[in-house]
Design an enzyme around this catalytic site. Structure first.
Site, PDB file in Angstrom:
ATOM      1  N   ASN A   9       0.858  -1.183   0.000  1.00 51.93           N
ATOM      2  CA  ASN A   9       0.000   0.000   0.000  1.00 51.93           C
ATOM      3  C   ASN A   9       0.896   1.236   0.000  1.00 51.93           C
ATOM      4  O   ASN A   9       1.491   1.567   1.015  1.00 51.93           O
ATOM      5  CB  ASN A   9      -0.895  -0.032   1.254  1.00 51.93           C
ATOM      6  CG  ASN A   9      -1.727   1.221   1.402  1.00 51.93           C
ATOM      7  OD1 ASN A   9      -1.876   1.996   0.444  1.00 51.93           O
ATOM      8  ND2 ASN A   9      -2.278   1.435   2.583  1.00 51.93           N
ATOM      9  N   LYS A  11       0.039   4.249  -0.249  1.00 55.73           N
ATOM     10  CA  LYS A  11      -0.636   5.410   0.363  1.00 55.73           C
ATOM     11  C   LYS A  11      -0.457   6.655  -0.516  1.00 55.73           C
ATOM     12  O   LYS A  11      -0.464   6.532  -1.730  1.00 55.73           O
ATOM     13  CB  LYS A  11      -0.121   5.648   1.789  1.00 55.73           C
ATOM     14  CG  LYS A  11      -0.161   4.382   2.641  1.00 55.73           C
ATOM     15  CD  LYS A  11       0.006   4.658   4.107  1.00 55.73           C
ATOM     16  CE  LYS A  11       0.182   3.354   4.865  1.00 55.73           C
ATOM     17  NZ  LYS A  11      -0.034   3.487   6.288  1.00 55.73           N
ATOM     18  N   HIS A  95      -9.685   0.849   4.866  1.00 56.40           N
ATOM     19  CA  HIS A  95      -8.395   1.002   5.565  1.00 56.40           C
ATOM     20  C   HIS A  95      -8.605   1.924   6.768  1.00 56.40           C
ATOM     21  O   HIS A  95      -9.403   2.857   6.717  1.00 56.40           O
ATOM     22  CB  HIS A  95      -7.364   1.600   4.597  1.00 56.40           C
ATOM     23  CG  HIS A  95      -5.981   1.604   5.148  1.00 56.40           C
ATOM     24  ND1 HIS A  95      -5.556   2.529   6.069  1.00 56.40           N
ATOM     25  CD2 HIS A  95      -4.924   0.778   4.930  1.00 56.40           C
ATOM     26  CE1 HIS A  95      -4.288   2.283   6.384  1.00 56.40           C
ATOM     27  NE2 HIS A  95      -3.886   1.217   5.711  1.00 56.40           N
ATOM     28  N   GLU A  97      -7.008   4.307   7.931  1.00 54.86           N
ATOM     29  CA  GLU A  97      -6.813   5.745   7.666  1.00 54.86           C
ATOM     30  C   GLU A  97      -8.057   6.340   7.009  1.00 54.86           C
ATOM     31  O   GLU A  97      -8.400   7.494   7.244  1.00 54.86           O
ATOM     32  CB  GLU A  97      -5.552   5.956   6.807  1.00 54.86           C
ATOM     33  CG  GLU A  97      -4.300   5.746   7.643  1.00 54.86           C
ATOM     34  CD  GLU A  97      -3.078   5.278   6.872  1.00 54.86           C
ATOM     35  OE1 GLU A  97      -3.067   5.360   5.636  1.00 54.86           O
ATOM     36  OE2 GLU A  97      -2.134   4.799   7.529  1.00 54.86           O
ATOM     37  N   GLU A 167      -5.663  -5.380  10.589  1.00 51.58           N
ATOM     38  CA  GLU A 167      -4.673  -4.332  10.801  1.00 51.58           C
ATOM     39  C   GLU A 167      -4.991  -3.581  12.096  1.00 51.58           C
ATOM     40  O   GLU A 167      -5.801  -2.652  12.092  1.00 51.58           O
ATOM     41  CB  GLU A 167      -4.716  -3.335   9.638  1.00 51.58           C
ATOM     42  CG  GLU A 167      -4.379  -3.940   8.294  1.00 51.58           C
ATOM     43  CD  GLU A 167      -3.783  -2.886   7.385  1.00 51.58           C
ATOM     44  OE1 GLU A 167      -2.619  -3.061   6.991  1.00 51.58           O
ATOM     45  OE2 GLU A 167      -4.433  -1.893   7.100  1.00 51.58           O
ATOM     46  N   GLY A 173       1.999   2.015  10.840  1.00 45.83           N
ATOM     47  CA  GLY A 173       2.899   3.163  10.717  1.00 45.83           C
ATOM     48  C   GLY A 173       3.588   3.555  12.008  1.00 45.83           C
ATOM     49  O   GLY A 173       4.161   4.643  12.099  1.00 45.83           O
ATOM     50  N   SER A 213       3.113  -2.320  10.462  1.00 43.66           N
ATOM     51  CA  SER A 213       4.569  -2.276  10.675  1.00 43.66           C
ATOM     52  C   SER A 213       5.276  -3.580  10.302  1.00 43.66           C
ATOM     53  O   SER A 213       6.227  -3.992  10.987  1.00 43.66           O
ATOM     54  CB  SER A 213       4.883  -1.873  12.119  1.00 43.66           C
ATOM     55  OG  SER A 213       4.403  -0.566  12.373  1.00 43.66           O
TER      56      SER A 213
HETATM   57  C1  PEP Z   1      -0.943  -0.101   5.906  1.00 46.60           C
HETATM   58  O1  PEP Z   1      -0.855   0.934   5.272  1.00 46.60           O
HETATM   59  O2  PEP Z   1      -1.924  -0.828   5.738  1.00 46.60           O
HETATM   60  C2  PEP Z   1       0.113  -0.456   6.845  1.00 46.60           C
HETATM   61  C3  PEP Z   1       0.017  -1.592   7.485  1.00 46.60           C
HETATM   62  O3  PEP Z   1       1.123   0.433   7.008  1.00 46.60           O
HETATM   63  P1  PEP Z   1       2.548   0.139   7.733  1.00 46.60           P
HETATM   64  O4  PEP Z   1       3.074  -1.156   7.132  1.00 46.60           O
HETATM   65  O5  PEP Z   1       3.399   1.304   7.362  1.00 46.60           O
HETATM   66  O6  PEP Z   1       2.304  -0.014   9.175  1.00 46.60           O
END
Ligand code: PEP
Length: 253
Positions: A9, A11, A95, A97, A167, A173, A213
């Site tokens: 992803n 983003k 997601h 976010e 998630e 992040g 992460s």
């Molecule tokens: C994500 O964007 O779904 C995500 C898990 O980000 P990160 O790997 O940076 O934590």
């Protein structure tokens, strides 16, 4: 058994030129990769250019978000038909976010899943708890509610075409990943709930990915768990070497 699925992803990162460069490097590296499915989700502005690079390669293309209507007066929005038109065969939905920053609800997620199903786009539905919810012992009830509303009304056939990404919001992040034990517990709960309460097929199964992460240092430990069917990777997917290392750990857990 289906292959593990690893999704990058991107983003709101990368202009068109570096996006194409990264996509081309991935296509080159993955030309003979076996036993893993890899998908990237670039920003809207580079989707068309990236699609020209991944065309004919094993690399799949995903949208990060879309509107549940096909067309109309929705200034600033993008229709899934438009994503399909530029070569997307997957899309992220819900997601965290989108949920926390843009007010996306479980009801909205449900509309998007139905729309994706109708267009033959594979929905990758994100669920997960906040740190406050985990600390209050509400992890499983939070996820149960996201699933029960989000997945309402799917046909038995549509249930076979869904991917879930667990998630935890606190792991996205932050550099703090959930431990394999924490992930396995939640994945087991999700699988049981989908089968026993939402009528998913036990035989066909549903792929449940972990995101939060994931990096080359923790990916092997996470992906060796048979309950974890792949990874949704944010930050580490922007770096060719890191993303390839994560992909490799999915191939050789
Ligand atoms: C994500 O964007 O779904 C995500 C898990 O980000 P990160 O790997 O940076 O934590």
């Amino acid at each position: 058994m289906t292959n593990p699925l690893v999704i990058g992803n991107w983003k709101m990162n990368l202009l068109t030129a570096p996006a194409c460069e990264l996509a081309q490097s991935l296509v080159d590296r993955l030309s003979d990769a076996r036993g893993v499915e890899v998908v990237i989700a670039p920003p809207f502005t580079s989707l068309y250019s990236v699609s020209q690079i991944v065309k004919g390669s094993p690399l799949g293309l995903a949208g990060q978000n879309f509107h549940y209507k096909s067309a109309g007066a929705y200034t600033g929005e993008v229709a899934l038909e438009m994503l399909k038109d530029v070569g997307c065969n997957f899309s992220l939905i819900g997601h965290s976010e989108r949920r926390s920053l843009f007010g996306e609800t479980d009801e909205g997620v449900n509309k998007k899943i139905h729309h994706a199903m109708g267009l033959g786009i594979l929905p990758i539905v994100c669920v997960g708890e906040t740190l406050e919810q985990r600390n209050a012992g509400e992890t499983l009830t939070t996820i149960e509610s996201q699933l029960s509303i989000g997945l309402t009304g799917l046909s038995p056939e549509e249930k076979t075409r869904l991917v879930i990404a667990y998630e935890p919001v606190w792991a996205i992040g932050t550099g703090v990943n959930a431990t394999p034990e924490q992930v396995v517990d939640v994945h087991k709960f999700i699988r049981k709930y989908l089968i026993e309460s939402l009528g998913f097929s036990e035989e066909i199964g549903v792929r449940i990915l972990y995101g939060g992460s994931v990096n080359p240092e923790n990916s092997k430990q996470l992906l060796k768990e048979k309950e974890i069917d792949g990874a949704l990777v944010g930050g580490a997917s922007l770096n060719l070497e890191s993303f390839c290392a994560i992909i490799n750990s999915a191939i050789e857990p």
